[in-house]
Design an enzyme around this catalytic site. Sequence first.
Site, PDB file in Angstrom:
ATOM      1  N   GLY A  90       0.774  -1.240   0.000  1.00  0.00           N
ATOM      2  CA  GLY A  90       0.000   0.000   0.000  1.00  0.00           C
ATOM      3  C   GLY A  90       0.803   1.286   0.000  1.00  0.00           C
ATOM      4  O   GLY A  90       0.277   2.332   0.360  1.00  0.00           O
TER       5      GLY A  90
ATOM      6  N   ASN B 197       1.760   2.995  -2.601  1.00  0.00           N
ATOM      7  CA  ASN B 197       1.109   3.905  -3.557  1.00  0.00           C
ATOM      8  C   ASN B 197      -0.219   4.422  -3.003  1.00  0.00           C
ATOM      9  O   ASN B 197      -0.527   5.608  -3.138  1.00  0.00           O
ATOM     10  CB  ASN B 197       0.878   3.209  -4.904  1.00  0.00           C
ATOM     11  CG  ASN B 197       2.112   3.212  -5.762  1.00  0.00           C
ATOM     12  OD1 ASN B 197       2.515   4.253  -6.296  1.00  0.00           O
ATOM     13  ND2 ASN B 197       2.757   2.060  -5.879  1.00  0.00           N
TER      14      ASN B 197
ATOM     15  N   LEU C  99      -4.393  -7.280  -7.978  1.00  0.00           N
ATOM     16  CA  LEU C  99      -4.007  -8.260  -8.994  1.00  0.00           C
ATOM     17  C   LEU C  99      -5.159  -8.984  -9.689  1.00  0.00           C
ATOM     18  O   LEU C  99      -4.933  -9.708 -10.658  1.00  0.00           O
ATOM     19  CB  LEU C  99      -3.041  -9.291  -8.376  1.00  0.00           C
ATOM     20  CG  LEU C  99      -1.769  -8.688  -7.774  1.00  0.00           C
ATOM     21  CD1 LEU C  99      -0.876  -9.786  -7.211  1.00  0.00           C
ATOM     22  CD2 LEU C  99      -1.004  -7.842  -8.793  1.00  0.00           C
TER      23      LEU C  99
ATOM     24  N   LEU D  36      -8.394  -9.361 -12.158  1.00  0.00           N
ATOM     25  CA  LEU D  36      -8.938  -8.666 -13.328  1.00  0.00           C
ATOM     26  C   LEU D  36     -10.210  -7.930 -12.933  1.00  0.00           C
ATOM     27  O   LEU D  36     -11.047  -8.475 -12.206  1.00  0.00           O
ATOM     28  CB  LEU D  36      -9.310  -9.688 -14.405  1.00  0.00           C
ATOM     29  CG  LEU D  36      -8.262 -10.109 -15.413  1.00  0.00           C
ATOM     30  CD1 LEU D  36      -8.910 -11.025 -16.442  1.00  0.00           C
ATOM     31  CD2 LEU D  36      -7.614  -8.918 -16.098  1.00  0.00           C
TER      32      LEU D  36
ATOM     33  N   ASN E 294      -4.874   1.898 -13.704  1.00  0.00           N
ATOM     34  CA  ASN E 294      -3.976   0.964 -13.024  1.00  0.00           C
ATOM     35  C   ASN E 294      -2.542   1.465 -13.154  1.00  0.00           C
ATOM     36  O   ASN E 294      -2.214   2.199 -14.094  1.00  0.00           O
ATOM     37  CB  ASN E 294      -4.086  -0.418 -13.682  1.00  0.00           C
ATOM     38  CG  ASN E 294      -3.175  -1.444 -13.043  1.00  0.00           C
ATOM     39  OD1 ASN E 294      -3.044  -1.504 -11.805  1.00  0.00           O
ATOM     40  ND2 ASN E 294      -2.526  -2.266 -13.855  1.00  0.00           N
TER      41      ASN E 294
ATOM     42  N   HIS F 194       1.453  -0.058 -13.344  1.00  0.00           N
ATOM     43  CA  HIS F 194       2.205  -1.304 -13.544  1.00  0.00           C
ATOM     44  C   HIS F 194       3.696  -0.979 -13.507  1.00  0.00           C
ATOM     45  O   HIS F 194       4.134   0.007 -14.106  1.00  0.00           O
ATOM     46  CB  HIS F 194       1.816  -1.953 -14.878  1.00  0.00           C
ATOM     47  CG  HIS F 194       2.481  -3.262 -15.080  1.00  0.00           C
ATOM     48  ND1 HIS F 194       2.039  -4.419 -14.469  1.00  0.00           N
ATOM     49  CD2 HIS F 194       3.585  -3.609 -15.781  1.00  0.00           C
ATOM     50  CE1 HIS F 194       2.844  -5.418 -14.801  1.00  0.00           C
ATOM     51  NE2 HIS F 194       3.788  -4.952 -15.589  1.00  0.00           N
TER      52      HIS F 194
ATOM     53  N   ASP G 195      -3.115  -5.569 -17.922  1.00  0.00           N
ATOM     54  CA  ASP G 195      -2.121  -4.559 -18.335  1.00  0.00           C
ATOM     55  C   ASP G 195      -2.243  -4.178 -19.807  1.00  0.00           C
ATOM     56  O   ASP G 195      -1.239  -3.982 -20.496  1.00  0.00           O
ATOM     57  CB  ASP G 195      -0.683  -5.084 -18.077  1.00  0.00           C
ATOM     58  CG  ASP G 195      -0.516  -5.602 -16.658  1.00  0.00           C
ATOM     59  OD1 ASP G 195      -1.055  -4.968 -15.738  1.00  0.00           O
ATOM     60  OD2 ASP G 195       0.147  -6.631 -16.481  1.00  0.00           O
TER      61      ASP G 195
ATOM     62  N   GLU H  14       6.752   5.800  -9.247  1.00  0.00           N
ATOM     63  CA  GLU H  14       5.308   5.604  -9.036  1.00  0.00           C
ATOM     64  C   GLU H  14       4.770   6.629  -8.039  1.00  0.00           C
ATOM     65  O   GLU H  14       3.750   7.272  -8.271  1.00  0.00           O
ATOM     66  CB  GLU H  14       5.047   4.183  -8.526  1.00  0.00           C
ATOM     67  CG  GLU H  14       5.387   3.119  -9.554  1.00  0.00           C
ATOM     68  CD  GLU H  14       4.957   1.724  -9.136  1.00  0.00           C
ATOM     69  OE1 GLU H  14       4.692   0.910 -10.026  1.00  0.00           O
ATOM     70  OE2 GLU H  14       4.896   1.436  -7.920  1.00  0.00           O
TER      71      GLU H  14
HETATM   72  C1  GAR Z   1       3.489  -1.395  -7.463  1.00  0.00           C
HETATM   73  O1  GAR Z   1       4.826  -1.396  -7.857  1.00  0.00           O
HETATM   74  C2  GAR Z   1       2.575  -1.575  -8.669  1.00  0.00           C
HETATM   75  O2  GAR Z   1       3.111  -1.026  -9.845  1.00  0.00           O
HETATM   76  C3  GAR Z   1       2.501  -3.077  -8.774  1.00  0.00           C
HETATM   77  O3  GAR Z   1       2.407  -3.506  -7.446  1.00  0.00           O
HETATM   78  C4  GAR Z   1       3.177  -2.626  -6.625  1.00  0.00           C
HETATM   79  C5  GAR Z   1       2.366  -2.305  -5.398  1.00  0.00           C
HETATM   80  O4  GAR Z   1       3.180  -1.622  -4.471  1.00  0.00           O
HETATM   81  N1  GAR Z   1       1.372  -3.477  -9.536  1.00  0.00           N
HETATM   82  C6  GAR Z   1       1.406  -4.526 -10.352  1.00  0.00           C
HETATM   83  O5  GAR Z   1       2.372  -5.252 -10.475  1.00  0.00           O
HETATM   84  C7  GAR Z   1       0.116  -4.752 -11.135  1.00  0.00           C
HETATM   85  N2  GAR Z   1       0.316  -5.649 -12.228  1.00  0.00           N
HETATM   86  P1  GAR Z   1       2.557  -0.917  -3.212  1.00  0.00           P
HETATM   87  O6  GAR Z   1       1.612  -1.929  -2.571  1.00  0.00           O
HETATM   88  O7  GAR Z   1       3.710  -0.601  -2.348  1.00  0.00           O
HETATM   89  O8  GAR Z   1       1.817   0.295  -3.701  1.00  0.00           O
END
Ligand code: GAR
Length: 201
Positions: free
Chosen positions: A14, A16, A88, A90, A105, A107, A148, A177
């Site tokens: 979490g 982001n 994760l 869909l 989203n 990625h 994606d 990000e």
């Molecule tokens: C992030 O890096 C995001 O880009 C990735 O999961 C991470 C979550 O980090 N998402 C994917 O891989 C989706 N296909 P966080 O929980 O620290 O925000």
Amino acid sequence: MENHKIAIFASGNGTNAVRIITYFQEKYPKQIECSVWSNKTHVPVLDKAEDLGVKVHVFSRKAFSETNEVLQQLKNEGVTFIVLAGFLWLMPKHIIETYPQRVVNIHPSLLPKYGGKGMYGMKVHQAIKRFDEAKTGMTIHYVNEDYDDGEIIFQAACPVIFDDTPKTIARRVHILEHAHYPKVIEKLLLGEKVEHYHVFL
Ligand code: GAR
């Protein structure tokens, strides 16, 4: 800024989600309200959201994609925009169709490279290292019914250096990000054009 309710779907750490919540709490405390939605009960994002005074919702696969239960809850809460941040599953068709161009989203790669089913989180950074890529980055895109695959809104890139490990690559991508996701969401909510450009750290 118009009033908005952002539903953040997240199932992991979490970081982001926290960036997005704090960005909007500080900048638009009256107009924007965030909530966190997760398919997992024991994940750090839920505690972090609660600490920030944000409402959390946990749901099952059935409620999410086999019935309209989650969609109905989103509507009842008055959600206007959906953000996936480390989520994760869909997105089911009935949710995407209810929120056209309103589900985004993030990625951790420069899509279309290193995307698709099974490519997420550290798996992406391990593949970047394995294939000796010279650069990587992150992509923000609209969500469609495939992994994606939706229209790309924004990308930012960074170099991969010779002694990087998947962990150090992940750290560098996370910085991108955190710096860009809240601002891109803000522009979309304001109806402003997002410049689709690359940044090199
Ligand atoms: C992030 O890096 C995001 O880009 C990735 O999961 C991470 C979550 O980090 N998402 C994917 O891989 C989706 N296909 P966080 O929980 O620290 O925000």
